[in-house]
Design a protein around this motif. Structure first.
Motif, PDB file in Angstrom:
ATOM      1  N   LEU A  84      -4.147  -8.193  -0.267  1.00 10.94           N
ATOM      2  CA  LEU A  84      -4.628  -6.888   0.197  1.00 10.94           C
ATOM      3  C   LEU A  84      -5.870  -6.552  -0.611  1.00 10.94           C
ATOM      4  O   LEU A  84      -5.797  -6.465  -1.839  1.00 10.94           O
ATOM      5  CB  LEU A  84      -3.571  -5.799  -0.025  1.00 10.94           C
ATOM      6  N   GLU A  85      -6.996  -6.370   0.057  1.00  8.10           N
ATOM      7  CA  GLU A  85      -8.237  -6.079  -0.651  1.00  8.10           C
ATOM      8  C   GLU A  85      -8.458  -4.576  -0.767  1.00  8.10           C
ATOM      9  O   GLU A  85      -8.604  -3.888   0.230  1.00  8.10           O
ATOM     10  CB  GLU A  85      -9.442  -6.715   0.044  1.00  8.10           C
ATOM     11  N   ASN A  86      -8.466  -4.102  -2.002  1.00  4.08           N
ATOM     12  CA  ASN A  86      -8.897  -2.740  -2.306  1.00  4.08           C
ATOM     13  C   ASN A  86     -10.333  -2.872  -2.807  1.00  4.08           C
ATOM     14  O   ASN A  86     -10.594  -2.956  -3.997  1.00  4.08           O
ATOM     15  CB  ASN A  86      -7.996  -2.114  -3.365  1.00  4.08           C
ATOM     16  N   ARG A  87     -11.254  -2.914  -1.865  1.00  6.98           N
ATOM     17  CA  ARG A  87     -12.649  -3.203  -2.196  1.00  6.98           C
ATOM     18  C   ARG A  87     -13.241  -2.109  -3.081  1.00  6.98           C
ATOM     19  O   ARG A  87     -13.059  -0.908  -2.816  1.00  6.98           O
ATOM     20  CB  ARG A  87     -13.459  -3.341  -0.911  1.00  6.98           C
ATOM     21  N   LEU A  88     -13.894  -2.519  -4.140  1.00  8.93           N
ATOM     22  CA  LEU A  88     -14.554  -1.549  -5.008  1.00  8.93           C
ATOM     23  C   LEU A  88     -15.671  -0.841  -4.257  1.00  8.93           C
ATOM     24  O   LEU A  88     -16.303  -1.418  -3.365  1.00  8.93           O
ATOM     25  CB  LEU A  88     -15.117  -2.247  -6.249  1.00  8.93           C
ATOM     26  N   ARG A  89     -15.927   0.392  -4.646  1.00 13.48           N
ATOM     27  CA  ARG A  89     -16.981   1.181  -4.007  1.00 13.48           C
ATOM     28  C   ARG A  89     -18.292   0.962  -4.758  1.00 13.48           C
ATOM     29  O   ARG A  89     -18.370   1.168  -5.970  1.00 13.48           O
ATOM     30  CB  ARG A  89     -16.602   2.658  -4.012  1.00 13.48           C
ATOM     31  N   TYR A  90     -19.314   0.529  -4.041  1.00 11.33           N
ATOM     32  CA  TYR A  90     -20.639   0.285  -4.624  1.00 11.33           C
ATOM     33  C   TYR A  90     -21.581   1.373  -4.144  1.00 11.33           C
ATOM     34  O   TYR A  90     -21.910   1.458  -2.961  1.00 11.33           O
ATOM     35  CB  TYR A  90     -21.145  -1.091  -4.209  1.00 11.33           C
ATOM     36  N   ALA A  91     -22.000   2.218  -5.064  1.00  5.30           N
ATOM     37  CA  ALA A  91     -22.895   3.324  -4.716  1.00  5.30           C
ATOM     38  C   ALA A  91     -23.694   3.708  -5.950  1.00  5.30           C
ATOM     39  O   ALA A  91     -23.168   3.698  -7.070  1.00  5.30           O
ATOM     40  CB  ALA A  91     -22.103   4.537  -4.204  1.00  5.30           C
ATOM     41  N   LYS A 125      -3.410   1.085   0.493  1.00  3.80           N
ATOM     42  CA  LYS A 125      -2.971  -0.306   0.326  1.00  3.80           C
ATOM     43  C   LYS A 125      -1.648  -0.368  -0.452  1.00  3.80           C
ATOM     44  O   LYS A 125      -0.760  -1.161  -0.131  1.00  3.80           O
ATOM     45  CB  LYS A 125      -4.056  -1.110  -0.399  1.00  3.80           C
ATOM     46  N   ALA A 126      -1.508   0.454  -1.454  1.00  4.26           N
ATOM     47  CA  ALA A 126      -0.278   0.452  -2.252  1.00  4.26           C
ATOM     48  C   ALA A 126       0.924   0.930  -1.449  1.00  4.26           C
ATOM     49  O   ALA A 126       2.072   0.568  -1.759  1.00  4.26           O
ATOM     50  CB  ALA A 126      -0.460   1.316  -3.496  1.00  4.26           C
ATOM     51  N   ALA A 127       0.673   1.732  -0.424  1.00  3.90           N
ATOM     52  CA  ALA A 127       1.767   2.246   0.410  1.00  3.90           C
ATOM     53  C   ALA A 127       2.329   1.200   1.364  1.00  3.90           C
ATOM     54  O   ALA A 127       3.387   1.431   1.976  1.00  3.90           O
ATOM     55  CB  ALA A 127       1.274   3.464   1.201  1.00  3.90           C
ATOM     56  N   ASP A 128       1.661   0.067   1.488  1.00  2.00           N
ATOM     57  CA  ASP A 128       2.182  -1.014   2.331  1.00  2.00           C
ATOM     58  C   ASP A 128       3.544  -1.428   1.782  1.00  2.00           C
ATOM     59  O   ASP A 128       3.674  -1.748   0.598  1.00  2.00           O
ATOM     60  CB  ASP A 128       1.213  -2.202   2.296  1.00  2.00           C
ATOM     61  N   PRO A 129       4.578  -1.444   2.609  1.00  2.00           N
ATOM     62  CA  PRO A 129       5.927  -1.740   2.091  1.00  2.00           C
ATOM     63  C   PRO A 129       6.074  -3.136   1.499  1.00  2.00           C
ATOM     64  O   PRO A 129       7.013  -3.383   0.735  1.00  2.00           O
ATOM     65  CB  PRO A 129       6.828  -1.564   3.327  1.00  2.00           C
ATOM     66  N   LYS A 130       5.151  -4.035   1.795  1.00  2.00           N
ATOM     67  CA  LYS A 130       5.219  -5.385   1.227  1.00  2.00           C
ATOM     68  C   LYS A 130       4.384  -5.537  -0.039  1.00  2.00           C
ATOM     69  O   LYS A 130       4.399  -6.606  -0.661  1.00  2.00           O
ATOM     70  CB  LYS A 130       4.771  -6.418   2.270  1.00  2.00           C
ATOM     71  N   ALA A 131       3.657  -4.482  -0.421  1.00  2.00           N
ATOM     72  CA  ALA A 131       2.834  -4.571  -1.638  1.00  2.00           C
ATOM     73  C   ALA A 131       3.731  -4.559  -2.869  1.00  2.00           C
ATOM     74  O   ALA A 131       4.551  -3.659  -3.045  1.00  2.00           O
ATOM     75  CB  ALA A 131       1.848  -3.414  -1.691  1.00  2.00           C
ATOM     76  N   ARG A 132       3.587  -5.565  -3.718  1.00  2.00           N
ATOM     77  CA  ARG A 132       4.416  -5.682  -4.917  1.00  2.00           C
ATOM     78  C   ARG A 132       3.611  -5.581  -6.213  1.00  2.00           C
ATOM     79  O   ARG A 132       4.092  -5.034  -7.198  1.00  2.00           O
ATOM     80  CB  ARG A 132       5.165  -7.022  -4.913  1.00  2.00           C
ATOM     81  N   LEU A 133       2.416  -6.160  -6.204  1.00  3.37           N
ATOM     82  CA  LEU A 133       1.600  -6.220  -7.415  1.00  3.37           C
ATOM     83  C   LEU A 133       0.171  -5.799  -7.123  1.00  3.37           C
ATOM     84  O   LEU A 133      -0.321  -5.950  -6.006  1.00  3.37           O
ATOM     85  CB  LEU A 133       1.556  -7.647  -7.980  1.00  3.37           C
ATOM     86  N   LEU A 134      -0.486  -5.315  -8.171  1.00  3.73           N
ATOM     87  CA  LEU A 134      -1.944  -5.184  -8.176  1.00  3.73           C
ATOM     88  C   LEU A 134      -2.456  -6.033  -9.334  1.00  3.73           C
ATOM     89  O   LEU A 134      -2.010  -5.860 -10.474  1.00  3.73           O
ATOM     90  CB  LEU A 134      -2.383  -3.732  -8.350  1.00  3.73           C
ATOM     91  N   GLY A 192       5.741   1.855  -6.155  1.00  4.25           N
ATOM     92  CA  GLY A 192       6.529   0.718  -6.594  1.00  4.25           C
ATOM     93  C   GLY A 192       5.738  -0.566  -6.757  1.00  4.25           C
ATOM     94  O   GLY A 192       6.279  -1.663  -6.539  1.00  4.25           O
ATOM     95  N   VAL A 193       4.480  -0.449  -7.163  1.00  2.67           N
ATOM     96  CA  VAL A 193       3.601  -1.601  -7.367  1.00  2.67           C
ATOM     97  C   VAL A 193       3.375  -1.789  -8.859  1.00  2.67           C
ATOM     98  O   VAL A 193       2.983  -0.848  -9.555  1.00  2.67           O
ATOM     99  CB  VAL A 193       2.243  -1.397  -6.644  1.00  2.67           C
ATOM    100  N   MET A 194       3.614  -3.002  -9.361  1.00  2.00           N
ATOM    101  CA  MET A 194       3.372  -3.290 -10.772  1.00  2.00           C
ATOM    102  C   MET A 194       1.958  -3.814 -10.968  1.00  2.00           C
ATOM    103  O   MET A 194       1.405  -4.487 -10.095  1.00  2.00           O
ATOM    104  CB  MET A 194       4.392  -4.289 -11.310  1.00  2.00           C
ATOM    105  N   VAL A 195       1.365  -3.510 -12.127  1.00  2.00           N
ATOM    106  CA  VAL A 195       0.001  -3.925 -12.447  1.00  2.00           C
ATOM    107  C   VAL A 195       0.027  -5.163 -13.332  1.00  2.00           C
ATOM    108  O   VAL A 195       0.706  -5.191 -14.362  1.00  2.00           O
ATOM    109  CB  VAL A 195      -0.769  -2.791 -13.164  1.00  2.00           C
ATOM    110  N   VAL A 196      -0.702  -6.187 -12.926  1.00  2.00           N
ATOM    111  CA  VAL A 196      -0.919  -7.378 -13.743  1.00  2.00           C
ATOM    112  C   VAL A 196      -2.389  -7.366 -14.127  1.00  2.00           C
ATOM    113  O   VAL A 196      -3.258  -7.460 -13.267  1.00  2.00           O
ATOM    114  CB  VAL A 196      -0.578  -8.668 -12.978  1.00  2.00           C
TER     115      VAL A 196
END
Length: 389
Positions: free
Chosen positions: A133-140, A154-163, A192-196
């Protein structure tokens, strides 16, 4: 104060190194893959010489002094109090990322990354049967920030487990602030997403703002994270193959320990152990001087581009030795430009598309961890090719 000669040219061609020997053609200036053309710190070289002199290189136990070195370094340098039981060693940060994904995700689960981002994130996720899942950075305004609204979706996707976080960020050179990390973790916790967090570039910082270890931000961040770190980028010891996975969550550590053994990356070599201890215990002064030299290289690059390549925008470099450059005004694709730089200019840089085909288009990445005179020669070659476009 001891002085170190970062201007010294070191002949790496013919030493079986990826950076200089992967390209068969002679005379190419290599400004691509993320290792440095500087000799590592004297204390590290001496420690390895002592180990070589012993002459026996069997299976290695990791001693108490190894854990003490990690704990002391991060406490002294970054104010992060690590407990010994949190540390699990392995062979590198990319294997570390892979085992954490294997430990915490199942087939078909989704992993969030913030593109443009280190290319091995893509393969580590896909190799473990997960989706990106791409959480594209904002370039401005010539700068990158996190798109928190998109991250929430993106984090609300029920299959999202990690960032998988890159802190500091490769390739855009950002040092994420404490407030940014807090906001990111709050979103992840709600869903419910863990950060790596890949923190391999954490020592290479410039200016007043320092690196903030994700797990040191708050108890909530510690509880919801796994940190992957190594001295390899900062001390130029990638070939020694040593890294650490750090987590304050005992259940997570148990799962990671199982994945480390499943992936067979549980044994490390004696040189990695000795090198890490010498880096963290004895090489802080060398690291400080290295960062000053790299900042000088960045300033010299900015001055050169301003005078000779004003159509290219050099992004601010808060961390790493990898400069992210906006080439969009040239009207040429990133892959085409890098190919022409190599074939016509004999200078090797990375195309931005390596870091996300859409997010990285219109950019190139330049490695400035080389003697300044050689860097300037590389910039001159870039200027010569772009002048003919």
């Amino acid at each position: 104060m001891e002085r170190y000669d970062f201007d010294e040219p070191v002949q790496r061609r013919g030493t079986h190194c990826v950076k200089w020997d992967e390209t068969e053609e002679d005379g190419v200036i290599q400004m691509w893959v993320a290792d440095m053309d500087f000799r590592t710190a004297p204390a590290i070289r001496k420690a390895l010489e002592r180990r070589v002199e012993h002459g026996v290189f069997g299976y290695t136990l990791v001693p108490d002094a190894y854990y003490d070195a990690v704990i002391s370094w991060f406490g002294r340098r970054h104010g992060w109090r690590i407990e010994r039981g949190w540390i699990q060693y392995t062979t590198g940060v990319v294997p570390a990322l892979s085992v954490v994904i294997k430990a915490l995700c199942g087939q078909g689960d989704k992993v969030i990354i913030q593109t443009p981002v280190y290319n091995c994130f893509f393969s580590s996720i896909r190799n473990n049967g997960c989706e990106i899942l791409e959480n594209r950075l904002r370039y401005a305004g010539g700068r990158y920030t996190i798109d928190f609204d998109d991250l929430e979706r993106k984090a609300a996707d029920p299959k999202a487990r990690l960032l998988v976080l890159c802190n500091p960020h490769n390739p855009v050179g950002r040092l994420w602030t404490k407030s940014e990390l807090e906001q990111l973790n709050a979103i992840c916790l709600r869903n419910g997403v863990m950060v790596v967090s890949d923190e391999i570039h954490c020592e290479l910082t410039y200016g007043g703002q320092g690196y903030v270890p994700f797990a040191a931000v708050s108890q909530a961040c510690l509880d919801n994270s796994v940190i992957c770190c190594s001295p390899s980028k900062s001390f130029n010891t990638a070939g020694l193959q040593i890294a650490n996975i750090i987590s304050g969550n005992p259940d997570v550590r148990r799962r990671i320990d199982r994945a480390i053994n499943v992936n067979e990356v549980c044994d490390v070599n004696p040189f990695g152990v000795e090198g890490l201890m010498a880096a963290y215990n004895e090489s802080g002064g060398w690291m400080d001087e290295l960062c000053r030299y790299l900042k000088g290289n960045y300033d010299a690059l900015c001055a050169y581009f301003a005078e000779h390549l004003p159509m290219l925008y050099v992004l601010p470099l808060e961390a790493t030795y990898l400069v992210w450059v906006d080439i969009s005004k040239l009207g040429i694709k990133s892959d085409e430009l890098t190919a022409r730089l190599l074939s016509e200019g004999k200078v090797h840089v990375n195309s931005g598309t390596m870091y996300g085909s859409e997010a990285g288009e219109g950019f190139i990445r330049i490695n400035i961890a080389l003697p300044r005179s050689r860097m300037i020669e590389g910039l001159q070659r870039i200027s010569s090719v772009t002048a003919r476009l």
